[in-house]
Design an enzyme around this catalytic site. Structure first.
Site, PDB file in Angstrom:
ATOM      1  N   VAL A   1       4.993   4.382   2.014  1.00 30.24           N
ATOM      2  CA  VAL A   1       4.926   2.654   1.386  1.00 30.24           C
ATOM      3  C   VAL A   1       4.532   1.808   2.439  1.00 30.24           C
ATOM      4  O   VAL A   1       5.952   1.518   3.030  1.00 30.24           O
ATOM      5  CB  VAL A   1       5.703   2.752  -0.070  1.00 30.24           C
ATOM      6  CG1 VAL A   1       5.304   1.240  -0.516  1.00 30.24           C
ATOM      7  CG2 VAL A   1       5.730   3.376  -1.191  1.00 30.24           C
ATOM      8  N   GLU A   2       3.825   0.859   2.227  1.00 32.83           N
ATOM      9  CA  GLU A   2       4.156  -0.193   4.024  1.00 32.83           C
ATOM     10  C   GLU A   2       3.389  -1.659   3.202  1.00 32.83           C
ATOM     11  O   GLU A   2       2.932  -1.786   2.271  1.00 32.83           O
ATOM     12  CB  GLU A   2       2.901   0.526   4.427  1.00 32.83           C
ATOM     13  CG  GLU A   2       3.176  -1.023   5.422  1.00 32.83           C
ATOM     14  CD  GLU A   2       1.452   0.108   6.579  1.00 32.83           C
ATOM     15  OE1 GLU A   2       1.819  -0.580   8.096  1.00 32.83           O
ATOM     16  OE2 GLU A   2       1.140   1.220   6.339  1.00 32.83           O
ATOM     17  N   ASP A   3       3.771  -2.936   3.375  1.00 28.00           N
ATOM     18  CA  ASP A   3       3.448  -3.617   3.901  1.00 28.00           C
ATOM     19  C   ASP A   3       2.096  -3.834   4.574  1.00 28.00           C
ATOM     20  O   ASP A   3       2.379  -3.030   5.025  1.00 28.00           O
ATOM     21  CB  ASP A   3       4.253  -5.444   4.339  1.00 28.00           C
ATOM     22  CG  ASP A   3       4.151  -6.435   4.119  1.00 28.00           C
ATOM     23  OD1 ASP A   3       2.689  -6.445   3.430  1.00 28.00           O
ATOM     24  OD2 ASP A   3       4.632  -7.026   4.734  1.00 28.00           O
TER      25      ASP A   3
ATOM     26  N   SER B   1       0.989  -1.292  -0.060  1.00 25.80           N
ATOM     27  CA  SER B   1       0.154  -0.181   0.336  1.00 25.80           C
ATOM     28  C   SER B   1       1.120   1.874   0.144  1.00 25.80           C
ATOM     29  O   SER B   1       2.009   1.185   0.097  1.00 25.80           O
ATOM     30  CB  SER B   1      -0.639  -0.236   1.262  1.00 25.80           C
ATOM     31  OG  SER B   1      -0.315  -0.003   2.075  1.00 25.80           O
TER      32      SER B   1
ATOM     33  N   TRP C   1       0.067   5.372   1.242  1.00 28.78           N
ATOM     34  CA  TRP C   1      -0.842   6.444   1.734  1.00 28.78           C
ATOM     35  C   TRP C   1      -0.156   7.751   2.192  1.00 28.78           C
ATOM     36  O   TRP C   1       1.739   7.865   2.877  1.00 28.78           O
ATOM     37  CB  TRP C   1      -1.536   5.686   3.028  1.00 28.78           C
ATOM     38  CG  TRP C   1      -0.440   5.007   3.906  1.00 28.78           C
ATOM     39  CD1 TRP C   1      -0.047   3.893   4.358  1.00 28.78           C
ATOM     40  CD2 TRP C   1      -0.147   5.472   5.387  1.00 28.78           C
ATOM     41  NE1 TRP C   1       0.645   3.040   4.893  1.00 28.78           N
ATOM     42  CE2 TRP C   1       0.809   5.036   5.623  1.00 28.78           C
ATOM     43  CE3 TRP C   1       0.540   6.893   5.582  1.00 28.78           C
ATOM     44  CZ2 TRP C   1       1.600   5.023   6.836  1.00 28.78           C
ATOM     45  CZ3 TRP C   1       0.807   7.237   6.889  1.00 28.78           C
ATOM     46  CH2 TRP C   1       1.423   5.977   7.590  1.00 28.78           C
TER      47      TRP C   1
END
Length: 195
Positions: free
Chosen positions: A168-170, A56, A58
Site C-alpha cells: 500500500v503506497e502513497d 494505491s 499493488w
C-alpha cells in the site's frame, strides 16, 4: 513459495510485505494477491482547504533494494474535496513496468468493499502479463507488455525475479509525495508467489 521469510517493510511512502530472494538458481515469475477496496477519506490533519488525497495498493516483482525496474499492477484512489466540502472518490486500475509510467485499464469499475485480485506473471525476464479482477462486479482486464528500454536500447529493464511485493503506497509527482488519504487498513489475502 516458502523458501524465504516474508519481510514486513515500510518506507516514508509505502508499507507492505516483501518476499525474497528465491531459492538458488531460480527466480520469481508470478505474484498474486487479493484485498478489499478501502473507502478512503482526507487524513486527520485535513485543514478544510479543497484538496486531493491519494493512495494505491499493488503487487509486483522486483523493485526492491536498489533494483532499477519493477513489474507491477494495482489500483489507486483519489479523494477530492470541493470548496463546499463535498467529498468524492475515484478509483483506477493500472499496470506498469518501471521506469515506464502506469497505463490505466479503461472502464474498470471499482467501489469501496469490492474484492480485487491482482496477478503479475512473466514468461521471460522481458515479457509479462498483468491481470486484475473485481470479484464483486465480475469485471476483469489484462495486458501483456515488454520490458522498457532506454532510447538507444542500450539499457533494457529486464527483471531479475529476486523479490515480490504486496504494498500500500502513497503516490508522488515530480515534487515528492502527495497528500496520503486515510484508507483505514488494508489486509492482503490469498497471496502467493511462484518460482
Amino acid at each position: 513459495d516458502t523458501s524465504a521469510a516474508p519481510k514486513i517493510t515500510e518506507t516514508p511512502s509505502w508499507a507492505g510485505v516483501v518476499l525474497g530472494p528465491p531459492p538458488e538458481n531460480s527466480r520469481y515469475y508470478a505474484v498474486i494477491g487479493s484485498f478489499t477496496v478501502p473507502n478512503p477519506r482526507p487524513a486527520k490533519t485535513f485543514d478544510g482547504q479543497p484538496s486531493k488525497w491519494v493512495g494505491s495498493a499493488w503487487v509486483g516483482i522486483d523493485g526492491w533494494l536498489g533494483q532499477n525496474t519493477l513489474f507491477q499492477a494495482g489500483i489507486d484512489w483519489t479523494v477530492s474535496v470541493e470548496d463546499n466540502g463535498t467529498t468524492s472518490t475515484a478509483y483506477r486500475a493500472w499496470h506498469e513496468w518501471v521506469p515506464d509510467l502506469p497505463t490505466y485499464f479503461p472502464n474498470f469499475v471499482i467501489e469501496p468493499g469490492d474484492t480485487i485480485t491482482i496477478l503479475c506473471e512473466t514468461n521471460s525476464t522481458s515479457y509479462g502479463t498483468c491481470a486484475i479482477q473485481n470479484q464483486n462486479k465480475g469485471v476483469a482486464a489484462q495486458q501483456g507488455f515488454h520490458a522498457p528500454a532506454d532510447a538507444g536500447n542500450a539499457t533494457k529493464f529486464d527483471l531479475e525475479g529476486k523479490f515480490v511485493e504486496w504494498i500500500v503506497e502513497d503516490q508522488k509527482n515530480g515534487y515528492g509525495p502527495l497528500p496520503f488519504a486515510d484508507f483505514g487498513s488494508i489486509e492482503w489475502f490469498d497471496c502467493q508467489a511462484a518460482t
